[in-house]
Design a protein around this motif. Structure first.
Motif, mmCIF file in Angstrom:
data_model
loop_
_atom_site.group_PDB
_atom_site.id
_atom_site.type_symbol
_atom_site.label_atom_id
_atom_site.label_comp_id
_atom_site.label_asym_id
_atom_site.label_seq_id
_atom_site.Cartn_x
_atom_site.Cartn_y
_atom_site.Cartn_z
ATOM 1 N N SER A 263 1.137 0.907 -5.633
ATOM 2 C CA SER A 263 -0.134 0.053 -4.367
ATOM 3 C C SER A 263 -0.077 -1.135 -5.383
ATOM 4 C CB SER A 263 -1.555 0.661 -4.089
ATOM 5 O OG SER A 263 -0.769 1.843 -3.202
ATOM 6 N N THR B 64 1.157 -0.930 -0.204
ATOM 7 C CA THR B 64 0.328 -0.118 0.242
ATOM 8 C C THR B 64 0.726 1.228 -0.408
ATOM 9 O OG1 THR B 64 -1.372 -0.884 1.079
ATOM 10 C CG2 THR B 64 -1.486 1.384 1.085
ATOM 11 N N GLU B 65 0.845 1.870 -1.176
ATOM 12 C CA GLU B 65 1.358 3.433 -1.851
ATOM 13 C C GLU B 65 2.783 3.324 -0.981
ATOM 14 O OE1 GLU B 65 -1.120 6.315 0.674
ATOM 15 O OE2 GLU B 65 -1.935 6.338 -0.803
#
Length: 474
Positions: free
Chosen positions: A384, A356-357
């Motif tokens: 992501s 995630t990110e």
């Protein structure tokens, strides 16, 4: 009252009630807000201060937030409720913005402020904007985390929030910093300071019908077969989300390139990112090899023409690389390593492996892809990705911007009667009055009145005939 007339009155009264009751019932039930966007620049002068020569800072976007227009940030995926009868409205949005400035010698910043998850609540003639805030005090450096702070008071300016349409659209609501907001703003502004106006658009849906109990016990999607891992670590599905670089997107659509981007082969636009779906490949013991569908093409003036397709991702020993086939005037090649990112301790959870990110940096070959616009090591948009190892594992949802706004309400409604200043599209006349149902009811009442008149006239004639004498007839 004669039986036939009594029956007629009963039927007509039923028509009246039938015309009026649906309106009452429709307005008595809260409806669901699902999907939509909120555009807000927080405070434009603060942005200029952060990125200017004094603070020498920058801002970054989190949680799928995007930029829109000259200085606004777009938050997404509205969720909440709306009561058309009272006008009560509440919607929470996703995404955040982090500002940093006044760099210190140890790599930190004296100014560090994150604003995220804005929520708009409206009741009666007033509204409030709530946000999550993580701030560092400019005097002491103490970091404070606050949830859903009443950050700004919103002025509705006489807008009537009542209605029964499929969307709520509000434009340029004046916002004023509250005392709680001033405290959360790390002391940079005092209570009462005007902030940037707030605009939003949110889709409104009828409440979901209650689900009937299943006739068969259990859920097939949760059966052992559904949860069984694919043989050999093969992926069942997957997607990678990447926005390339925020400033590059702004350059493409801005005054210099005056261009656009187009998506093909299944790629999806998530506002601040592009999704490349249909992941195939393998995952074993923290090592991932995956390929995805979709392509994005950027075009504009001065020869801008860059297409990225056949996106791939690999992760090994905690290091990830994102590849793509590149077609541009400067470079045409297959499987070009564009960016690298960190993906430590990659493990499945509920059948899903996710990053995630993750911060991403441009490679040397990536710099060639952009024709030297960015140097090797430049920070690009975060990466992501999510891959499913089981059939029932669900990929993260894309940001939901809702439907495109078709009308808006502002605190200063226009005098033009053809332009609606209401926040929702109502099944009403220009004044907001439910004309059709009440018109039907009025017509039915006129029929009742006419019937009463006929019966009364007949009774008077009958009494007059009964009282007449034989002498009168002679």
């Amino acid at each position: 009252m004669p039986a036939r007339f009594r029956t007629l009155v009963t039927v007509l009264c039923a028509v009246v009630l039938g015309a009026l009751l649906p309106v009452t019932a429709a307005h008595a039930e809260n409806r669901t807000v699902q999907g939509g966007r909120l555009d807000w620049g927080i405070k434009s002068s603060f942005q200029s201060y952060v990125t200017g020569p004094i603070a020498k800072g920058s801002y970054s976007l989190t949680g799928g937030a995007a930029t829109v227009g000259g200085s606004a940030f777009r938050f997404h995926s509205a969720s909440g409720s709306y009561d058309g009868a009272t006008g009560a409205f509440r919607a929470a949005f996703s995404g955040g913005v982090r500002f940093v400035g006044h760099p210190t010698g140890n790599g930190g910043h004296q100014l560090d402020l994150t604003i995220s998850r804005p929520t708009v609540s409206i009741s009666g003639s007033s509204g409030t904007l709530y946000v999550d805030v993580v701030s560092k005090a400019k005097d002491t450096g103490a970091v404070t985390t606050s949830r859903q702070v009443p950050f700004a008071a919103l002025s509705l300016g006489g807008i009537d929030m009542k209605g029964g349409g499929t969307s709520v659209v509000l434009n340029n609501l004046p916002a004023t910093l509250t005392s709680q907001g001033a405290a959360s703003f790390a002391g940079y502004y005092t209570a009462g300071t005007p902030l940037d106006p707030v605009s939003l658009s949110a889709d409104v849906r009828a409440p979901a019908p209650k689900k009937e109990p299943s006739a068969t016990p259990g859920d097939a999607s949760k059966s052992p077969e559904a949860k069984k891992k694919a043989a050999g670590g093969e992926l069942r599905d997957g997607a990678v989300d990447w926005g390339v670089r925020r400033t590059f997107r702004e350059y493409v659509t801005g005054e210099i390139a005056r261009g656009e981007w187009t998506l093909a082969a299944g790629a999806q636009d998530g506002g601040a990112l592009f999704r490349f779906p249909g992941g195939t490949g393998t995952f074993e013991d923290g090592t991932l090899t995956a390929a995805f569908r979709g392509e994005v093409r950027f075009t504009g003036e001065d020869g801008l023409d860059l297409k990225l397709s056949a996106v791939r991702a690999t992760v090994k020993d905690g290091k990830g690389t994102l590849y793509a086939d590149v077609a541009s005037p400067d470079l045409t090649a297959g499987k070009v390593p564009l960016v690298t990112f960190t993906a430590k301790d990659l493990k499945p959870a509920d059948g899903l492996v996710a990053v995630t990110e993750a911060p991403a940096k441009l490679t040397a070959r990536g710099a060639e892809t952009f024709g030297g616009m960015y140097q090797e090591g430049t920070e690009m948009d975060p990466v992501s990705l999510a891959v499913a190892l089981t059939d029932d594992a669900k990929l993260p949802a894309l940001p939901d911007l809702g439907s495109e706004p078709t009308a808006s309400a502002s605190p200063e409604p226009k005098a033009d009667p053809e332009t609606s200043a209401e926040p929702v599209a109502n099944a009403t006349d220009d004044s907001g009055f439910p004309a059709l149902p009440v018109g039907i009811a009025a017509g039915a009442l006129l029929l009742v009145a006419a019937a009463l008149g006929v019966v009364t006239t007949r009774r008077r004639r009958a009494r007059a005939a009964a009282s007449a004498s034989p002498a009168d007839e002679g």
